[in-house]
Design a protein around this motif. Structure first.
Motif, short mmCIF file in Angstrom:
data_model
loop_
_atom_site.label_atom_id
_atom_site.label_comp_id
_atom_site.label_asym_id
_atom_site.label_seq_id
_atom_site.Cartn_x
_atom_site.Cartn_y
_atom_site.Cartn_z
N LEU A 127 48.57 63.20 38.42
CA LEU A 127 49.15 62.18 39.30
C LEU A 127 48.52 62.23 40.70
O LEU A 127 48.21 61.20 41.29
N SER A 128 48.33 63.43 41.23
CA SER A 128 47.73 63.54 42.56
C SER A 128 46.27 63.10 42.53
O SER A 128 45.78 62.46 43.46
N ASP A 129 45.56 63.40 41.42
CA ASP A 129 44.18 62.93 41.27
C ASP A 129 44.10 61.41 41.26
O ASP A 129 43.26 60.80 41.92
N VAL A 130 44.98 60.79 40.47
CA VAL A 130 44.97 59.33 40.37
C VAL A 130 45.24 58.70 41.74
O VAL A 130 44.53 57.77 42.16
N ILE A 131 46.24 59.22 42.45
CA ILE A 131 46.56 58.67 43.77
C ILE A 131 45.36 58.80 44.71
O ILE A 131 44.98 57.85 45.39
N ALA A 166 35.50 57.20 42.29
CA ALA A 166 36.32 57.00 41.09
C ALA A 166 35.50 56.46 39.94
O ALA A 166 34.58 55.66 40.11
N SER A 167 35.85 56.93 38.75
CA SER A 167 35.30 56.39 37.50
C SER A 167 36.52 56.10 36.62
O SER A 167 37.02 56.98 35.94
N GLY A 168 37.02 54.88 36.71
CA GLY A 168 38.30 54.56 36.08
C GLY A 168 39.41 55.13 36.94
O GLY A 168 39.39 55.02 38.16
N PHE A 169 40.38 55.79 36.32
CA PHE A 169 41.48 56.39 37.06
C PHE A 169 41.06 57.68 37.76
O PHE A 169 41.62 58.04 38.79
N LEU A 170 40.09 58.39 37.18
CA LEU A 170 39.73 59.70 37.70
C LEU A 170 38.28 59.70 38.20
O LEU A 170 37.86 58.82 38.91
N PHE A 171 37.52 60.69 37.82
CA PHE A 171 36.15 60.87 38.31
C PHE A 171 35.31 61.45 37.18
O PHE A 171 35.84 61.99 36.20
N ASP A 172 34.00 61.36 37.31
CA ASP A 172 33.12 61.91 36.28
C ASP A 172 33.35 63.42 36.13
O ASP A 172 33.43 64.14 37.13
#
Length: 199
Positions: free
Chosen positions: A67-71, A81-87
Motif C-alpha cells: 500500500l505504501s509503495d502504491v501511494i 512507476a511501471s503500472g502500480f509499482l516499479f520494475d
C-alpha cells in the motif's frame, strides 16, 4: 489463551504496522543523507517476532509495504512507476519477506542482543537480495555513469558497492526503529496485561 486476550494484542500489533507504513509515506521524497532511513525493516522484524500466526507476520507487513509503495509510486515517484509499482518490485518484496523470516528465526525472546543481531542480518539480507534484483533488472542503470551495470561479476560487485550507503542507512534505521517498536510494545505489555501472551 482466550480470544479476549488475543484481540487487543492483535489490534495494537496491527496499529504498529500501520504507523510504520504511514511514517514511510510521509517521509517519501525527502532526498537527504538519511534517504532509505525507513521504519519498514523494523516493522518486518516486529511482525515476524510478535505475530503468533506465521501467515499474519507476512501478510500485514507485506500488505503495508504494498500500500505504501502504491501511494508513493502514484504520487512522489510517479516518473519511476511501471503500472502500480516499479520494475523489479518482486526482488524488494522477496528481500522484505526475508526480513520477516529473520525476525521469526532470531528474535525468539525480545532481548537487546537478538534484536541487534536481527537488525544487522536483516539489513545485509535485504541489501543482497534487492541489489541483486537491481543488477538483474533490464533498467539497471548506474546513476553515476548513466550506463547499465555489466552482466558479470564486476558489474554485480559495482552494483553492490553503489548500494552500500543505502545499506548503512537501512541498518541504522533498523536499529533505531526496532528499539522504538520493541521497547514501546514491551513497555505496553508490562502496563496492559491484556496485550501479553498468557501461557
Amino acid at each position: 489463551m482466550s480470544v479476549k486476550n488475543l484481540q487487543p494484542r492483535f489490534i495494537v500489533l496491527l496499529l504498529f504496522i500501520i504507523v510504520a507504513g504511514v511514517l514511510r509515506v510521509t517521509a517519501a521524497g525527502h532526498i537527504t543523507p538519511f534517504s532509505n532511513f525507513s521504519p519498514l525493516g523494523a516493522m518486518a522484524l516486529f511482525g515476524g517476532a510478535y505475530f503468533a500466526d506465521r501467515w499474519k507476520s507476512y501478510l500485514f507487513p507485506l500488505a503495508t509495504l504494498f500500500l505504501s509503495d502504491v501511494i508513493m509510486m502514484q504520487t512522489v515517484y510517479k516518473q519511476y512507476a511501471s503500472g502500480f509499482l516499479f520494475d523489479g518490485w518482486y526482488w524488494n518484496y522477496l528481500g522484505f519477506a526475508a526480513v520477516v523470516l529473520t525476525g521469526q528465526l532470531l528474535i525468539k525472546k525480545v532481548r537487546v542482543l537478538p534484536i541487534v543481531a536481527a537488525s544487522i542480518a536483516a539489513a545485509v539480507l535485504y541489501w543482497l537480495i534487492a541489489d541483486f534484483g537491481t543488477w538483474m533488472s533490464p533498467s539497471n542503470i548506474d546513476m553515476t555513469t548513466g550506463v547499465a551495470y555489466t552482466k558479470d561479476w564486476q558489474g554485480l560487485m559495482k552494483c553492490y558497492a553503489m548500494g552500500l550507503p543505502f545499506l548503512k542507512n537501512t541498518l541504522l534505521s533498523n536499529l533505531v526503529y526496532s528499539g522504538i517498536f520493541f521497547g514501546l510494545f514491551e513497555y505496553m505489555q508490562h502496563k496492559i496485561p491484556a496485550l501479553a501472551v498468557h501461557r
